[in-house]
Design a protein around this motif. Structure first.
Motif, PDB file in Angstrom:
ATOM      1  N   GLU A 131       0.688  -1.188   0.177  1.00 41.87           N
ATOM      2  CA  GLU A 131       0.154  -0.095  -0.099  1.00 41.87           C
ATOM      3  C   GLU A 131       0.743   1.320  -0.154  1.00 41.87           C
ATOM      4  O   GLU A 131       0.582   2.352  -0.681  1.00 41.87           O
ATOM      5  CB  GLU A 131      -0.950  -0.050   1.211  1.00 41.87           C
ATOM      6  CG  GLU A 131      -2.070  -1.044   1.079  1.00 41.87           C
ATOM      7  CD  GLU A 131      -2.692  -1.176   2.453  1.00 41.87           C
ATOM      8  OE1 GLU A 131      -2.422  -0.676   3.430  1.00 41.87           O
ATOM      9  OE2 GLU A 131      -3.606  -2.142   2.400  1.00 41.87           O
ATOM     10  N   SER A 132       1.850   1.301   0.813  1.00 39.46           N
ATOM     11  CA  SER A 132       2.828   2.672   0.765  1.00 39.46           C
ATOM     12  C   SER A 132       3.621   2.601  -0.381  1.00 39.46           C
ATOM     13  O   SER A 132       3.550   3.792  -0.943  1.00 39.46           O
ATOM     14  CB  SER A 132       3.745   2.336   2.060  1.00 39.46           C
ATOM     15  OG  SER A 132       4.851   1.223   1.810  1.00 39.46           O
ATOM     16  N   ILE A 133       4.058   1.674  -1.035  1.00 40.40           N
ATOM     17  CA  ILE A 133       4.741   1.871  -2.448  1.00 40.40           C
ATOM     18  C   ILE A 133       3.825   2.264  -3.611  1.00 40.40           C
ATOM     19  O   ILE A 133       4.469   3.092  -4.277  1.00 40.40           O
ATOM     20  CB  ILE A 133       5.690   0.803  -2.423  1.00 40.40           C
ATOM     21  CG1 ILE A 133       7.038   0.936  -3.500  1.00 40.40           C
ATOM     22  CG2 ILE A 133       4.877  -0.407  -3.146  1.00 40.40           C
ATOM     23  CD1 ILE A 133       7.927  -0.262  -3.537  1.00 40.40           C
ATOM     24  N   ILE A 134       2.602   1.604  -3.578  1.00 41.54           N
ATOM     25  CA  ILE A 134       1.582   2.062  -4.461  1.00 41.54           C
ATOM     26  C   ILE A 134       1.297   3.380  -4.253  1.00 41.54           C
ATOM     27  O   ILE A 134       1.208   4.464  -5.237  1.00 41.54           O
ATOM     28  CB  ILE A 134       0.405   1.112  -4.364  1.00 41.54           C
ATOM     29  CG1 ILE A 134       0.774  -0.252  -4.913  1.00 41.54           C
ATOM     30  CG2 ILE A 134      -0.640   1.716  -5.484  1.00 41.54           C
ATOM     31  CD1 ILE A 134      -0.378  -1.407  -4.820  1.00 41.54           C
ATOM     32  N   SER A 135       1.364   4.169  -3.215  1.00 42.24           N
ATOM     33  CA  SER A 135       0.891   5.486  -2.897  1.00 42.24           C
ATOM     34  C   SER A 135       2.106   6.189  -3.527  1.00 42.24           C
ATOM     35  O   SER A 135       1.817   7.268  -4.010  1.00 42.24           O
ATOM     36  CB  SER A 135       0.804   5.568  -1.361  1.00 42.24           C
ATOM     37  OG  SER A 135       0.343   6.863  -0.970  1.00 42.24           O
ATOM     38  N   GLU A 136       3.347   5.897  -3.010  1.00 38.74           N
ATOM     39  CA  GLU A 136       4.379   6.602  -3.647  1.00 38.74           C
ATOM     40  C   GLU A 136       4.453   6.602  -5.016  1.00 38.74           C
ATOM     41  O   GLU A 136       4.830   7.751  -5.760  1.00 38.74           O
ATOM     42  CB  GLU A 136       5.834   6.257  -2.968  1.00 38.74           C
ATOM     43  CG  GLU A 136       5.633   6.053  -1.577  1.00 38.74           C
ATOM     44  CD  GLU A 136       5.991   7.689  -1.149  1.00 38.74           C
ATOM     45  OE1 GLU A 136       6.118   8.475  -1.964  1.00 38.74           O
ATOM     46  OE2 GLU A 136       5.695   8.037   0.050  1.00 38.74           O
ATOM     47  N   TRP A 137       4.259   5.525  -5.773  1.00 40.64           N
ATOM     48  CA  TRP A 137       4.353   5.307  -7.113  1.00 40.64           C
ATOM     49  C   TRP A 137       3.248   6.286  -7.959  1.00 40.64           C
ATOM     50  O   TRP A 137       3.774   6.863  -8.908  1.00 40.64           O
ATOM     51  CB  TRP A 137       3.828   3.913  -7.643  1.00 40.64           C
ATOM     52  CG  TRP A 137       5.342   3.134  -7.493  1.00 40.64           C
ATOM     53  CD1 TRP A 137       6.358   3.324  -7.027  1.00 40.64           C
ATOM     54  CD2 TRP A 137       5.155   1.564  -7.457  1.00 40.64           C
ATOM     55  NE1 TRP A 137       7.491   2.066  -7.039  1.00 40.64           N
ATOM     56  CE2 TRP A 137       6.553   1.010  -7.228  1.00 40.64           C
ATOM     57  CE3 TRP A 137       4.278   0.657  -8.036  1.00 40.64           C
ATOM     58  CZ2 TRP A 137       7.038  -0.317  -7.468  1.00 40.64           C
ATOM     59  CZ3 TRP A 137       4.564  -0.766  -7.884  1.00 40.64           C
ATOM     60  CH2 TRP A 137       6.082  -1.196  -7.598  1.00 40.64           C
ATOM     61  N   ASP A 138       1.919   6.293  -7.278  1.00 42.16           N
ATOM     62  CA  ASP A 138       1.084   7.368  -7.809  1.00 42.16           C
ATOM     63  C   ASP A 138       1.685   8.572  -7.774  1.00 42.16           C
ATOM     64  O   ASP A 138       1.290   9.336  -8.725  1.00 42.16           O
ATOM     65  CB  ASP A 138      -0.196   7.088  -6.860  1.00 42.16           C
ATOM     66  CG  ASP A 138      -1.432   7.684  -7.512  1.00 42.16           C
ATOM     67  OD1 ASP A 138      -1.442   8.011  -8.852  1.00 42.16           O
ATOM     68  OD2 ASP A 138      -2.187   8.239  -6.549  1.00 42.16           O
ATOM     69  N   GLY A 139       2.254   9.092  -6.886  1.00 42.23           N
ATOM     70  CA  GLY A 139       2.778  10.433  -6.680  1.00 42.23           C
ATOM     71  C   GLY A 139       4.009  10.704  -7.582  1.00 42.23           C
ATOM     72  O   GLY A 139       4.028  11.898  -8.173  1.00 42.23           O
TER      73      GLY A 139
END
Length: 424
Positions: free
Chosen positions: A207-215
């Motif tokens: 969840e954290s890495i997907i959030s960063e990738w989105d940004g």
């Protein structure tokens, strides 16, 4: 609250003694709590048994505690005053944890004279006799019989910028690592047709890495080559996502499925043929080492079986990694890429714990790769696999019906000899 945050770990006997002292209950009737409750619910012909799930759980817990309270403590009771993952929320939890996995298989050894244990992920094989408490008569690991190099394992230790990639605690929050993992996934999905499955070490990390990738705009780049589907803790949502993932692969659009080691997808879902041309394992899936249940089990294994903590953690993590990447190959004519994205896989003590059928395809040229050199190998492998199947070569690794019938009588006779035998 103390160094353990008020968490109490005790044996079933100690818990039972404390409960009897404070409640005046007797131990013997508790053994039959579950069976008697089940009998009562059947007798009353209760229409909706789901309404009594909570009561059934309590009865089941009481029966297990009283049954396994005697002798060597093979269970532990963990009492957490706050088992909630939500900060500030109060959610007391009582957990009954089995510390000895040999309890589950012991009835099989007792009932049958010969037991054969087979799996593609029994590696390292020498640890299983200790964990399951038996002496194997035969213990053997086999190569995969194949007519072409249908598996291409790759160990990627660096991004294209030559910075190391890893999910170990000190590095997982590093934006350079997060960016390199994202760029790696984008480049792989641009080069690999059909379906790609990516595994992460935990839901929270995914969840954290997907959030960063989105940004960072990485997800937008990813959707240019494939549709993106994500595993969640909700079984219905994940099942729906899997169905749509397969439809995307069938239509030729291609898809990438982001999932979690030890989750639903890693255990029982096959990604054969075009549904899984590559599996990417981001990181080494170690268990959460601060888990009170894991700490109790590690202490038990060290005390009773002399299995060192690090040996068990490595064994368990590499077994899970093998379980994940093994989703990609399901037949003689199937093929796929197994990508281990973490610098720790390059260490000898880690990669040698992978199963023999993976190691047979892992040459020196597939170790310590950067993303760009790995992409070159990916394209080369896919060009080879795109060639028509050599039917003559395929027949050489398959048994005919006549050959199977010739082999059958000796196998049957060997099992009829009786005696206590176990094999891995």
């Amino acid at each position: 609250a103390g160094p353990r945050g008020g968490v109490i770990s005790e044996t079933p006997l100690a818990f039972l003694h404390r409960m009897i002292t404070t409640t005046s209950l007797e131990a013997k009737p508790l053994k039959f709590a579950y069976s008697r409750l089940s009998s009562l619910l059947r007798t009353l012909q209760v229409p909706n048994l789901d309404d009594y799930n909570a009561l059934t759980d309590v009865a089941d817990f009481a029966s297990l505690v009283s049954t396994y309270s005697e002798g060597s403590p093979k269970f532990a009771i963990i009492l957490e005053p706050n088992g909630s993952s939500i900060p500030g929320a109060s959610d007391p939890v009582i957990q009954l944890a089995c510390l000895d996995s040999s309890l589950a298989i012991a009835p099989l050894f007792k009932r049958f004279g010969s037991v054969v244990i087979t799996s593609g992920t029994l590696s390292p094989i020498d640890l299983y006799p200790k964990l399951l408490q038996f002496e194997p008569c035969v213990s053997e690991s086999f190569n995969m019989s194949t007519f072409r190099p249908c598996i291409r394992p790759l160990i990627i230790t660096r991004g294209s910028d030559q910075l190391p990639v890893s999910t170990k605690f000190d590095d997982r929050g590093d934006m350079g690592v997060v960016r390199n993992f994202g760029s790696m996934l984008v480049e792989l999905c641009s080069s690999i047709p059909d379906g790609v499955v990516a595994f992460f070490t935990s839901y929270s990390y995914m969840e954290s890495i997907i959030s960063e990738w989105d940004g960072m705009g990485i997800l937008r780049q990813l959707t240019k080559s494939k549709l993106v589907f994500i595993e969640t803790k909700d079984v219905v949502e994940t099942t729906l996502a899997l169905d749509n993932y397969r439809r995307a692969c069938d239509s030729g659009r291609g898809a990438v499925f982001l999932s979690v080691a030890r989750g639903k997808v890693s255990e029982g879902i096959n990604f054969d043929r075009h549904y899984g041309r590559a599996v990417i394992m981001f990181g080494v899936p170690f268990q959460y080492t601060l888990s009170h249940i894991l700490r109790a089990r590690l202490e038990y294994l060290q005390t009773h079986y002399q299995i060192r903590e690090q040996d068990f953690l490595n064994f368990d993590a590499l077994r899970q990694a093998s379980q994940c990447v093994g989703r990609v190959i399901r037949s003689k004519i199937d093929y796929g890429l197994m990508i281990f994205a973490d610098s720790r896989y390059n260490r000898h003590d880690k990669r040698t714990k992978l199963p023999k059928w993976i190691l047979q395809f892992l040459g020196d040229g597939q170790l310590n790769l950067s993303t760009d050199t790995a992409i070159a190998q990916v394209k080369h492998f896919l060009r080879i696999m795109a060639q028509p199947v050599d039917q003559t070569a395929l027949k050489q690794v398959l048994l005919t019906l006549e050959e199977v019938e010739v082999m059958s009588p000796p196998i049957v006779r060997s099992f009829e000899n009786g005696g206590q035998h176990a094999g891995l």
